[in-house]
Motif scaffolding. Structure first.
Motif, PDB file in Angstrom:
ATOM      1  N   ASP A 147       0.829  -1.202   0.000  1.00  0.00           N
ATOM      2  CA  ASP A 147       0.000   0.000   0.000  1.00  0.00           C
ATOM      3  C   ASP A 147       0.867   1.257   0.000  1.00  0.00           C
ATOM      4  OD1 ASP A 147      -2.129  -1.722   0.076  1.00  0.00           O
ATOM      5  OD2 ASP A 147      -2.605  -1.377   2.198  1.00  0.00           O
ATOM      6  N   ALA A 148       1.967   1.228   0.771  1.00  0.00           N
ATOM      7  CA  ALA A 148       2.846   2.391   0.818  1.00  0.00           C
ATOM      8  C   ALA A 148       3.482   2.642  -0.539  1.00  0.00           C
ATOM      9  CB  ALA A 148       3.919   2.193   1.882  1.00  0.00           C
ATOM     10  N   ARG A 149       3.925   1.579  -1.196  1.00  0.00           N
ATOM     11  CA  ARG A 149       4.555   1.745  -2.507  1.00  0.00           C
ATOM     12  C   ARG A 149       3.540   2.185  -3.550  1.00  0.00           C
ATOM     13  NH1 ARG A 149       7.950  -3.782  -1.419  1.00  0.00           N
ATOM     14  NH2 ARG A 149       9.656  -2.811  -0.255  1.00  0.00           N
ATOM     15  N   GLU A 150       2.322   1.686  -3.455  1.00  0.00           N
ATOM     16  CA  GLU A 150       1.304   2.136  -4.400  1.00  0.00           C
ATOM     17  C   GLU A 150       0.960   3.606  -4.171  1.00  0.00           C
ATOM     18  OE1 GLU A 150      -1.869  -0.733  -4.225  1.00  0.00           O
ATOM     19  OE2 GLU A 150      -0.775  -2.152  -5.511  1.00  0.00           O
ATOM     20  N   ALA A 151       1.051   4.069  -2.908  1.00  0.00           N
ATOM     21  CA  ALA A 151       0.843   5.487  -2.632  1.00  0.00           C
ATOM     22  C   ALA A 151       1.958   6.338  -3.214  1.00  0.00           C
ATOM     23  CB  ALA A 151       0.746   5.713  -1.124  1.00  0.00           C
ATOM     24  N   MET A 152       3.123   5.733  -3.450  1.00  0.00           N
ATOM     25  CA  MET A 152       4.232   6.438  -4.110  1.00  0.00           C
ATOM     26  C   MET A 152       4.045   6.478  -5.627  1.00  0.00           C
ATOM     27  SD  MET A 152       7.446   4.619  -2.164  1.00  0.00           S
ATOM     28  CE  MET A 152       7.260   4.066  -0.477  1.00  0.00           C
ATOM     29  N   GLY A 153       3.099   5.695  -6.151  1.00  0.00           N
ATOM     30  CA  GLY A 153       2.849   5.679  -7.581  1.00  0.00           C
ATOM     31  C   GLY A 153       3.245   4.395  -8.282  1.00  0.00           C
ATOM     32  N   MET A 154       3.576   3.340  -7.507  1.00  0.00           N
ATOM     33  CA  MET A 154       4.002   2.075  -8.092  1.00  0.00           C
ATOM     34  C   MET A 154       2.876   1.043  -8.032  1.00  0.00           C
ATOM     35  SD  MET A 154       7.896   1.674  -6.620  1.00  0.00           S
ATOM     36  CE  MET A 154       7.685   2.409  -4.996  1.00  0.00           C
ATOM     37  N   THR A 155       2.910   0.080  -8.952  1.00  0.00           N
ATOM     38  CA  THR A 155       2.038  -1.092  -8.913  1.00  0.00           C
ATOM     39  C   THR A 155       2.855  -2.266  -8.400  1.00  0.00           C
ATOM     40  OG1 THR A 155       0.711  -0.294 -10.776  1.00  0.00           O
ATOM     41  CG2 THR A 155       0.590  -2.648 -10.264  1.00  0.00           C
ATOM     42  N   ILE A 156       2.380  -2.945  -7.372  1.00  0.00           N
ATOM     43  CA  ILE A 156       3.134  -4.011  -6.729  1.00  0.00           C
ATOM     44  C   ILE A 156       2.360  -5.332  -6.820  1.00  0.00           C
ATOM     45  CG2 ILE A 156       4.188  -4.824  -4.586  1.00  0.00           C
ATOM     46  CD1 ILE A 156       5.532  -2.354  -5.764  1.00  0.00           C
ATOM     47  N   TYR A 157       3.047  -6.351  -7.320  1.00  0.00           N
ATOM     48  CA  TYR A 157       2.497  -7.707  -7.367  1.00  0.00           C
ATOM     49  C   TYR A 157       3.220  -8.581  -6.340  1.00  0.00           C
ATOM     50  CZ  TYR A 157       0.661  -6.362 -11.986  1.00  0.00           C
ATOM     51  OH  TYR A 157       0.014  -5.744 -13.021  1.00  0.00           O
TER      52      TYR A 157
END
Length: 274
Positions: A147-157
């Motif tokens: 969630d933190a990385r997605e808030a930075m603008g990344m998509t995480i799998y």
């Protein structure tokens, strides 16, 4: 889940300058203590470079490790101008990224150096969409980091995502940059490649090479280095190889050069070699 929530609630609110100062003050003290992970790092650096790390490099490691943790917890809250100010990347290296994205596509292989999360957050700030993969850690930690990385603008799998390679290939084909940590195999099904200048072999994931071959994208190495209050990012030329093993051998060769020059920023607190 409670531990992860507490970690992010507290760590995410520590200002960067305060976290950096605390890391700089704590690192020399922590370097005096017998942490097993630091001992493993020292043995790994000696095996990979032929030189035992100095005390200063040990302090650098702990400073880098503390800063990386603090930054990963708080990056989602950073202002755009702060991210852009701290990033240190040559115009020529940024041009390499854009050339690949405008052409065949781009897959990046990174070692655990500096702050790889910051590199992803910076990419999002300059208009580069990033997709990556993370280990599914227990206790809600994976979900909070995702969630933190997605808030930075990344998509995480997650690494165990069904049809992962196909989904990453779709990201590449849509003009997104896929960034994969590649100096440790967490699946047990990777490729064993030689570490330059030694008799050691390093198990690494095959994913970067397989994805580049499947999509025709450029495969490049990026390394990240803490330098004073900034983070330097370096980008390689496209790697060449006819097979996944040859491509990953080229990846590891790029890692080895960066690590030999800057072992204190390689946050490998374990013994990865065989």
């Amino acid at each position: 889940m409670l531990l992860a929530d507490t970690l992010f609630a507290l760590g995410g609110r520590i200002p960067r300058r305060l976290a950096d100062t605390a890391a700089r003050l704590l690192a020399p003290v922590l370097a005096l203590l017998p942490f097993p992970g630091v001992a493993d790092w020292a043995d790994t650096v000696e095996a990979s470079t032929g030189s035992r790390p100095t005390r200063l490099q040990r302090v650098t490691l702990l400073n880098s490790w503390l800063r990386n943790l603090a930054w990963s917890l708080s990056l989602a809250r950073w202002a755009d101008d702060e991210v852009l100010r701290i990033a240190n990347i040559r115009d020529a290296d940024l041009a390499k990224l854009r050339d690949s994205l405008d052409g065949p596509g781009l897959v990046l292989a990174l070692p655990h150096m500096g702050s790889w999360d910051f590199a992803g957050a910076w990419c999002a700030r300059v208009g580069i969409k990033v997709a990556s993969v993370a280990e599914r850690l227990p206790g809600g930690v994976f979900e909070r980091f995702r969630d933190a990385r997605e808030a930075m603008g990344m998509t995480i799998y997650p690494v165990d995502e069904p049809g992962l390679l196909g989904k990453l290939a779709s990201e590449v084909r849509h003009g997104h940059m896929v960034c994969l940590l590649s100096d440790r195999d967490i699946t047990g099904g990777g490729i064993r490649v030689p570490w330059p200048g030694t008799s050691l072999t390093l198990p690494v994931p095959a994913g970067p090479a397989l994805l580049a071959r499947r999509t025709g994208a450029d495969l490049r190495v990026v390394t990240c280095h803490f330098e004073r209050d900034r983070l330097r990012m370096e980008v390689s030329d496209p790697l060449e190889g006819k097979t996944p093993a040859e491509l990953m051998t080229a990846v590891v060769a790029g890692f080895s050069r960066a690590i030999a020059h800057d072992p204190g920023n390689w946050l490998m607190l374990r013994r990865p070699f065989e």
